[in-house]
Scaffold this motif. Structure first.
Motif, mmCIF file in Angstrom:
data_model
loop_
_atom_site.group_PDB
_atom_site.id
_atom_site.type_symbol
_atom_site.label_atom_id
_atom_site.label_comp_id
_atom_site.label_asym_id
_atom_site.label_seq_id
_atom_site.Cartn_x
_atom_site.Cartn_y
_atom_site.Cartn_z
ATOM 1 N N VAL A 158 -4.299 -49.873 -49.692
ATOM 2 C CA VAL A 158 -5.638 -50.282 -49.262
ATOM 3 C C VAL A 158 -5.912 -51.721 -49.706
ATOM 4 C CG1 VAL A 158 -8.129 -49.865 -49.511
ATOM 5 C CG2 VAL A 158 -6.557 -47.931 -49.243
ATOM 6 N N ARG A 159 -5.547 -52.038 -50.916
ATOM 7 C CA ARG A 159 -5.868 -53.352 -51.491
ATOM 8 C C ARG A 159 -4.953 -54.477 -51.020
ATOM 9 N NH1 ARG A 159 -10.191 -52.557 -54.248
ATOM 10 N NH2 ARG A 159 -10.430 -50.830 -55.720
ATOM 11 N N ASP B 126 -11.942 -42.153 -53.574
ATOM 12 C CA ASP B 126 -11.940 -41.646 -54.946
ATOM 13 C C ASP B 126 -11.273 -40.268 -54.979
ATOM 14 O OD1 ASP B 126 -13.872 -39.853 -53.978
ATOM 15 O OD2 ASP B 126 -15.520 -40.824 -55.023
ATOM 16 N N TYR C 228 -1.845 -44.863 -52.855
ATOM 17 C CA TYR C 228 -2.624 -45.249 -51.676
ATOM 18 C C TYR C 228 -3.503 -46.459 -51.959
ATOM 19 C CZ TYR C 228 -5.356 -44.486 -47.396
ATOM 20 O OH TYR C 228 -5.961 -44.617 -46.175
ATOM 21 N N GLU C 229 -4.061 -46.519 -53.146
ATOM 22 C CA GLU C 229 -4.922 -47.658 -53.508
ATOM 23 C C GLU C 229 -4.179 -48.980 -53.343
ATOM 24 O OE1 GLU C 229 -7.586 -49.469 -57.159
ATOM 25 O OE2 GLU C 229 -6.608 -47.530 -57.430
ATOM 26 N N GLU D 194 -12.067 -49.681 -48.817
ATOM 27 C CA GLU D 194 -12.103 -49.304 -50.233
ATOM 28 C C GLU D 194 -11.233 -48.074 -50.428
ATOM 29 O OE1 GLU D 194 -13.562 -50.900 -52.760
ATOM 30 O OE2 GLU D 194 -14.223 -52.442 -51.361
ATOM 31 N N PRO D 195 -10.529 -47.997 -51.531
ATOM 32 C CA PRO D 195 -9.707 -46.805 -51.780
ATOM 33 C C PRO D 195 -10.584 -45.563 -51.988
ATOM 34 C CG PRO D 195 -9.170 -48.577 -53.323
ATOM 35 C CD PRO D 195 -10.391 -48.999 -52.572
ATOM 36 N N TRP E 96 -10.039 -37.554 -52.060
ATOM 37 C CA TRP E 96 -8.651 -37.085 -51.941
ATOM 38 C C TRP E 96 -8.578 -35.568 -51.999
ATOM 39 C CZ3 TRP E 96 -4.626 -38.679 -49.721
ATOM 40 C CH2 TRP E 96 -4.399 -40.037 -49.568
ATOM 41 N N ALA F 2 -3.492 -40.911 -55.142
ATOM 42 C CA ALA F 2 -4.584 -41.874 -54.999
ATOM 43 C C ALA F 2 -4.159 -43.258 -55.483
ATOM 44 C CB ALA F 2 -5.816 -41.398 -55.764
ATOM 45 N N GLY F 3 -3.398 -43.307 -56.562
ATOM 46 C CA GLY F 3 -2.927 -44.588 -57.084
ATOM 47 C C GLY F 3 -1.980 -45.293 -56.133
#
Length: 113
Positions: A20-21, A33, A16-17, A30-31, A37, A13-14
């Motif tokens: 996304v950003r 949550d 991928y975030e 928005e990533p 995931w 998730a980190g």
């Protein structure tokens, strides 16, 4: 490279975030949550498709997975592959490793259906 597990999802998730950003590659605003995931991971692995992580010094450096392309019956043997690498690991060699490992796994899965 190894099969991903639920314990890898926070690192995934980190990574991928960051995409996304800072990019348009994901088509997300928005990533997702951790609950999302977990849902995605479960759907992919329950379908028998590969979800892999690459580790360096015990930390997730990247991940790759295949997911169903479309839900219509004619697409049942197609899959989309995704590869994401942690910042500092974004090199063609890492992507190639993820690609060569995830795609044969997906082909093997389809041949067993």
């Amino acid at each position: 490279m190894k099969s991903a597990g639920v314990a890898d999802l926070p690192a995934i998730a980190g990574i991928y975030e960051g995409y996304v950003r800072t990019s348009t590659a994901t088509f997300e605003l928005e990533p997702p949550d951790l609950a999302e995931w977990t849902r995605r991971f479960t759907a992919i692995t329950d379908a028998g498709l590969p979800f892999l992580v690459a580790e360096v010094d015990g930390r997730v450096a990247g991940y790759a997975y295949c997911s169903p392309w479309k839900t219509r019956p004619a697409y049942r043997s197609t899959a989309e592959n995704s590869i994401y690498l942690a910042r500092g690991r974004r090199a063609a060699a890492w992507a190639a490793r993820c690609w060569t490992r995830s795609c044969p796994d997906a082909r093997r899965t389809e041949s067993e259906r």
